[in-house]
Design a protein around this motif. Structure first.
Motif, short mmCIF file in Angstrom:
data_model
loop_
_atom_site.label_atom_id
_atom_site.label_comp_id
_atom_site.label_asym_id
_atom_site.label_seq_id
_atom_site.Cartn_x
_atom_site.Cartn_y
_atom_site.Cartn_z
N SER A 266 0.83 -1.21 0.00
CA SER A 266 0.00 0.00 0.00
C SER A 266 0.87 1.26 0.00
O SER A 266 0.56 2.24 -0.69
N PHE A 267 1.93 1.23 0.79
CA PHE A 267 2.83 2.38 0.93
C PHE A 267 3.47 2.73 -0.41
O PHE A 267 3.44 3.89 -0.85
N LEU A 268 4.03 1.74 -1.08
CA LEU A 268 4.72 2.00 -2.34
C LEU A 268 3.76 2.47 -3.43
O LEU A 268 4.07 3.39 -4.20
N LYS A 269 2.59 1.86 -3.49
CA LYS A 269 1.61 2.28 -4.49
C LYS A 269 1.15 3.72 -4.22
O LYS A 269 0.96 4.51 -5.16
N TYR A 270 0.99 4.07 -2.97
CA TYR A 270 0.58 5.42 -2.58
C TYR A 270 1.63 6.44 -3.04
O TYR A 270 1.29 7.48 -3.62
N LEU A 271 2.90 6.13 -2.79
CA LEU A 271 3.97 7.07 -3.13
C LEU A 271 4.09 7.26 -4.63
O LEU A 271 4.23 8.39 -5.12
N VAL A 272 4.03 6.17 -5.37
CA VAL A 272 4.15 6.28 -6.83
C VAL A 272 2.95 7.03 -7.41
O VAL A 272 3.10 7.87 -8.30
N GLN A 273 1.76 6.73 -6.91
CA GLN A 273 0.57 7.44 -7.39
C GLN A 273 0.64 8.92 -7.05
O GLN A 273 0.25 9.77 -7.86
N TYR A 274 1.18 9.25 -5.88
CA TYR A 274 1.34 10.65 -5.48
C TYR A 274 2.27 11.37 -6.46
O TYR A 274 2.00 12.51 -6.88
N ALA A 275 3.34 10.70 -6.84
CA ALA A 275 4.27 11.30 -7.81
C ALA A 275 3.58 11.53 -9.15
O ALA A 275 3.73 12.60 -9.77
N LEU A 276 2.82 10.55 -9.61
CA LEU A 276 2.11 10.70 -10.89
C LEU A 276 1.09 11.84 -10.83
O LEU A 276 0.92 12.58 -11.81
N ASP A 277 0.45 12.00 -9.68
CA ASP A 277 -0.59 13.03 -9.54
C ASP A 277 -0.03 14.43 -9.35
O ASP A 277 -0.63 15.41 -9.79
N HIS A 278 1.12 14.55 -8.66
CA HIS A 278 1.59 15.87 -8.23
C HIS A 278 2.90 16.32 -8.89
O HIS A 278 3.31 17.47 -8.69
N CYS A 279 3.55 15.44 -9.64
CA CYS A 279 4.84 15.80 -10.26
C CYS A 279 4.81 15.56 -11.77
O CYS A 279 5.82 15.20 -12.37
N ALA A 280 3.65 15.76 -12.38
CA ALA A 280 3.46 15.38 -13.78
C ALA A 280 4.45 16.07 -14.72
O ALA A 280 5.05 15.42 -15.59
N ASP A 281 4.64 17.38 -14.57
CA ASP A 281 5.54 18.10 -15.48
C ASP A 281 6.98 17.63 -15.33
O ASP A 281 7.68 17.43 -16.33
N ASP A 282 7.42 17.47 -14.09
CA ASP A 282 8.80 17.02 -13.85
C ASP A 282 9.00 15.60 -14.35
O ASP A 282 10.04 15.27 -14.93
N LEU A 283 8.01 14.73 -14.14
CA LEU A 283 8.13 13.35 -14.60
C LEU A 283 8.12 13.28 -16.13
O LEU A 283 8.85 12.47 -16.71
N GLU A 284 7.32 14.11 -16.78
CA GLU A 284 7.30 14.13 -18.24
C GLU A 284 8.67 14.56 -18.78
O GLU A 284 9.19 13.97 -19.73
N PHE A 285 9.27 15.56 -18.14
CA PHE A 285 10.61 16.00 -18.54
C PHE A 285 11.62 14.87 -18.38
O PHE A 285 12.42 14.59 -19.29
N LEU A 286 11.62 14.19 -17.22
CA LEU A 286 12.57 13.11 -16.97
C LEU A 286 12.31 11.92 -17.89
O LEU A 286 13.24 11.24 -18.32
N ASN A 287 11.04 11.67 -18.20
CA ASN A 287 10.68 10.60 -19.13
C ASN A 287 11.28 10.88 -20.51
O ASN A 287 11.88 10.00 -21.13
N ASN A 288 11.14 12.12 -20.98
CA ASN A 288 11.68 12.49 -22.29
C ASN A 288 13.20 12.48 -22.29
O ASN A 288 13.84 12.09 -23.28
N THR A 466 12.41 8.70 -10.40
CA THR A 466 12.99 9.65 -11.35
C THR A 466 13.61 8.99 -12.58
O THR A 466 13.86 9.66 -13.58
N GLY A 467 13.88 7.69 -12.48
CA GLY A 467 14.52 6.99 -13.59
C GLY A 467 16.01 7.25 -13.70
O GLY A 467 16.63 6.88 -14.71
N MET A 468 16.60 7.86 -12.69
CA MET A 468 18.05 8.13 -12.73
C MET A 468 18.82 6.82 -12.56
O MET A 468 18.32 5.86 -11.97
N GLY A 469 20.07 6.81 -13.06
CA GLY A 469 20.84 5.58 -13.02
C GLY A 469 21.85 5.50 -11.89
O GLY A 469 22.40 4.43 -11.63
#
Length: 486
Positions: A266-288, A466-469
């Motif tokens: 539950s904890f991990l799903k909550y955190l990842v969903q929070y990132a998707l909901d609240h960090c969309a612009d930053d995640l899109e940049f890192l995805n690209n 973040t997808g960082m290595g």
């Protein structure tokens, strides 16, 4: 009326056209001609820049000369709809004030692509880059989400000590804390260093975990969590190790192993969903950014999923729950093992799984996050609850590890050994002195109960989100062997 500074993130969201605004930030780039200059301004509140349009006749050529990459400026003007492509609004400047110049000859962050290795050498400036601005905003969001998750569930945050006289893991690789004169330390009659003259009158170290003290708090408060820095003096220069890192460690009275697994999922799903909901612009940049890097990789090195696909993969899949014994059988019979493709071949029950094995289970076999549980007692810590009725030579403990794609283990935990006699026997096996742990053993003598907990390496979570290595790129100032520069 004196204008109050407006954050760029708010202006881009609300777009109050024709309203006079004051913005302050750092110049990313400046381009243009004799007649007009276009300035990309960023104040750290968003991944996006605000375009400033500056007329040399209005601002003055001398002022505009000082508007270079890295300079800090304040701009007043009326917000307008953009005439060009790439942005919806822009700010024609009525006034520009230079708050801090940046010599273009020596400023290290010129408007070009820099390697992460180079940026680690100038960690004091890398928050100004788009990539690290995104990472640090996500780091903040994940910090907030962790506290919110536990607060919503009635957990109490407990601050466990950073200086400790115990080694929670039994690892021995700890940073010593002392006020003794290292050039002339006091000696006792046996010629050994006399720690009785030290500040704490005994050897002390920086903590490797807040778990043991967290257990004490859970035995009175029920459900608690710690979130603090931990330290390992392991001389490792891999992309997965830091000497100073942050751990999230909940401890829960009355939780057995299944409850522990339920909470971790539950904890991990909550955190990842929070990132998707609240960090969309930053995640899109890192995805690209990650997609651009993938273009230069060999076919066998390319990721099967994009960053955003991996994040959605976590929240949309139930985690597989697999015993260590089942996992060993899968690995032993797998093609990489039979064809000797694994660096560490799996032969016998009792092997300590490596990252390559964990990732195979998640990415190739089960194709979803995996919780492995019931590990061999011999490869786990002394405080983990021993399972009853085990086959001789194959004794297990109620341990669990949560495995993620691309990362391997992201959470490690267990049901704790609450039985006084069994805990003492295990400590004797592991050569852990009981007299130094009397306080820990007391909780098994006075009102003991089944209880459980786990640890989440915060930087490991951030690597995934973040997808960082490299783990050195998800903490502002990494501490690694021979490096404590900033």
């Amino acid at each position: 009326m004196r204008l109050t500074r407006a954050k760029i993130s708010l202006l881009l969201k609300e777009m109050p056209l024709d309203q006079e605004v004051l913005v302050k930030g750092w110049v990313r780039t400046k381009r243009g001609s004799k007649n007009v200059a276009f300035i990309a301004l960023n104040d750290g509140s968003t991944i996006h820049n605000l375009q400033i349009v500056a007329d040399p006749n209005t601002i003055g050529e001398e002022t505009l000369k000082k508007v270079t990459s890295g300079a800090c400026i304040a701009v007043k003007g009326k917000l307008a709809a953009s005439q060009g492509h790439g942005q919806k609004i822009e700010l024609p400047a009525d006034e520009i004030e230079i708050l801090g110049e940046a010599d273009p000859e020596t400023y290290p962050l010129q408007p070009k692509k820099h390697s992460f290795e180079f940026l680690r050498e100038i960690a004091h400036l890398r928050p100004r880059t788009s990539t690290f601005g995104a990472i640090y905003r996500i780091r903040h969001a994940m910090t907030f989400a962790i506290h919110q998750f536990f607060n919503e569930r009635g957990f109490y945050n407990v601050h466990t000590p950073i200086i400790t006289a115990s080694d929670a893991e039994g690892a021995g690789e700890m940073f010593q804390v002392t006020t003794l004169d290292l050039n002339q330390p006091p000696r006792n009659e046996e010629g050994e260093i006399d720690f009785k003259q030290d500040f704490f009158a005994k050897p002390t170290n920086l903590t490797v975990s807040g778990q043991l003290e967290g257990e004490l708090a859970a035995m009175g408060l029920g459900e608690i969590y710690t979130f603090g820095p931990t330290f390992r003096a392991e001389n490792s220069n891999t992309s997965r190790h830091l000497a100073e890192f942050w751990m999230v460690e909940p401890e829960m009275a009355f939780y057995e192993l299944k409850d522990n697994m339920d909470l971790a999922e539950s904890f991990l799903k909550y955190l990842v969903q929070y990132a998707l909901d609240h960090c969309a612009d930053d995640l899109e940049f890192l995805n690209n950014r990650a997609l651009d890097e993938e273009k230069n990789k060999k076919k066998e090195e390319k990721s099967e999923m994009t960053l955003l696909e991996r994040l959605n993969f976590i929240v949309s899949n139930d985690f597989a729950r697999v015993t260590y014994t089942e996992a060993i059988n899968v690995l032993r019979n797998s093609k990489p093992n039979k064809k000797k493709k694994f660096q560490y071949l799996i032969e016998d029950w009792g092997a300590d799984l490596q990252s390559e094995h964990e990732r195979f289970l998640v990415e190739k076999h089960f194709k979803r996050p995996v919780i492995l549980y019931n590990y061999p007692k011999s490869i786990k810590a002394f405080y983990m609850r021993q399972n009853d009725g085990e086959e001789p030579g194959k004794e297990t403990v109620a341990a669990m590890d949560v495995l993620f794609p691309g990362i391997g283990e992201i959470i490690g935990g267990s049901q704790r050994e609450e039985r006084h006699d069994r805990l003492i026997a295990r400590m004797e096996e592991a050569d852990i002195p009981q007299e130094e742990m009397w306080w820990y053993l007391d909780t098994r003598k006075f009102g003991t109960t089944p209880h459980s907990g786990f640890g989440l390496g915060f930087e490991r979570l951030l690597l995934f989100v973040t997808g960082m290595g490299n783990i050195r790129d998800v903490i502002p100032f990494p501490r690694t062997p021979e490096n404590a520069e900033f």
